[in-house]
Write an enzyme that holds these catalytic residues in place. Structure first.
Site, PDB file in Angstrom:
ATOM      1  CG  HIS A 211      -1.985  -1.102   1.098  1.00 29.77           C
ATOM      2  ND1 HIS A 211      -2.915  -1.184   0.086  1.00 29.77           N
ATOM      3  CD2 HIS A 211      -2.206  -2.191   1.873  1.00 29.77           C
ATOM      4  CE1 HIS A 211      -3.662  -2.258   0.252  1.00 29.77           C
ATOM      5  NE2 HIS A 211      -3.250  -2.899   1.329  1.00 29.77           N
TER       6      HIS A 211
ATOM      7  CD  GLU B 198      -4.102  -9.613   4.082  1.00 26.65           C
ATOM      8  OE1 GLU B 198      -4.357  -8.606   4.758  1.00 26.65           O
ATOM      9  OE2 GLU B 198      -3.213  -9.634   3.223  1.00 26.65           O
TER      10      GLU B 198
ATOM     11  CG  ASP C 206      -7.210  -6.588   3.121  1.00 22.60           C
ATOM     12  OD1 ASP C 206      -8.027  -5.893   2.505  1.00 22.60           O
ATOM     13  OD2 ASP C 206      -5.993  -6.343   3.137  1.00 22.60           O
TER      14      ASP C 206
HETATM   15  C1  3PY Z   1      -4.958  -5.849   7.052  1.00 17.46           C
HETATM   16  O1  3PY Z   1      -5.431  -5.540   8.163  1.00 17.46           O
HETATM   17  O2  3PY Z   1      -5.623  -6.207   6.083  1.00 17.46           O
HETATM   18  C2  3PY Z   1      -3.512  -5.798   6.841  1.00 17.46           C
HETATM   19  O3  3PY Z   1      -3.026  -6.173   5.824  1.00 17.46           O
HETATM   20  C3  3PY Z   1      -2.595  -5.281   7.883  1.00 17.46           C
HETATM   21  O4  3PY Z   1      -2.620  -4.930   8.836  1.00 17.46           O
HETATM   22 MG    MG Z   2      -4.320  -6.514   4.296  1.00 17.89          MG
END
Ligand code: 3PY
Ligand code: MG
Length: 253
Positions: free
Chosen positions: A47, A151, A177
């Site tokens: 990011h 995630e 995510d």
């Molecule tokens: C998320 O929370 O999706 C991340 O990639 C990192 O913290």
């Molecule tokens: Mg993430």
């Protein structure tokens, strides 16, 4: 240039690591962060906007100040992984690892034969001191610390398979995510998201692999430690600057 992975060694010795995310793309900021007391800077190429040439300078700035650089790649892409490894990064975070096959592909891309198929140019890359260390090729695989981000809903079903992949050292829960993939985008207070994270924490710990993560809002560092987290990435250079800048702006007369 070629050296031991201090982050990996410290984790193996039982220390916890608290890196600062760097989104700024600014070598000056990361250098200042290390001088200010941050031992590990987690450069975000997912990011953050730094390209490879800026990324090299971020790493040089961290290292010249005496710190350790870790890096999140944009994707589980063998081409990108190869270039980051050749720059000399030894601790890599890979987003969105959903299953055992993806974890195995990441490890294979990062390790030299026979464990994997990382392309070999060790006589010329920065990682070996541009060839100054003739042993780099033999040592590189063991010095890597590979962090798989958990995630996605699919990853929750596959934690044991991902953790069982030889070469994956840590599973790092990304709540933002994960919540999105559960249909709870930006709803980090949601009970279902909390339950999913709590169950994932237990299963990662039971696997014997290291647990890392980004804290849910309100979770303190001691609480994260109590839950078994060994690598907690909470702070970010841009937030720290923005918060300090808005406080200073609010106090302008
Ligand atoms: C998320 O929370 O999706 C991340 O990639 C990192 O913290
Ligand atoms: Mg993430």
């Amino acid at each position: 240039m070629s050296r031991e992975n201090v982050i990996k060694r410290r984790l193996q010795e039982g220390s916890n690591i608290t890196p600062m995310w760097s989104q700024s793309g600014s070598p000056t900021i990361v250098e200042a962060a290390v001088f200010a007391g941050w031992e590990c800077i987690l450069i975000d190429n997912e990011h953050g906007f730094a390209g490879l040439e800026t990324t090299i300078n971020l790493i040089r700035a961290v290292e010249s100040a005496g710190g350790q650089a870790a890096l999140r790649v944009p994707w589980n892409d063998p081409v990108y992984l190869k270039r980051i490894l050749d720059i000399g990064v030894q601790t890599l975070m890979i987003p969105m690892i959903a299953n055992e096959e993806q974890a195995e592909a990441a490890v294979a891309a990062c390790k030299y034969p026979t464990r994997g198929w990382r392309g070999n140019a060790h006589a010329v890359v920065r990682a070996s001191g541009y060839g100054a260390d003739p042993d780099y090729g033999r040592k590189a695989n063991d010095e890597l610390l590979l962090i798989a981000q958990i995630e996605q809903r699919e990853a929750l079903n596959n934690i044991e398979g991902i953790a069982a992949v030889d070469g994956i050292d840590m599973l790092f829960i990304g709540p933002n995510d994960l919540a999105g993939s559960m249909g709870k985008f930006e709803d980090l207070g949601n009970r279902e998201v909390h339950r999913a994270i709590e169950e994932a924490e237990k299963r990662i710990l039971a696997s014997g692999k290291l647990l890392g993560g980004f804290p849910l809002p309100g979770r303190s560092d001691p609480e994260m430690e109590e839950r078994g987290y060994r690598f907690v990435a909470r702070h970010c250079d841009i937030w720290l600057f923005r918060n300090a800048a808005s406080e200073a702006a609010a106090n302008l007369s």
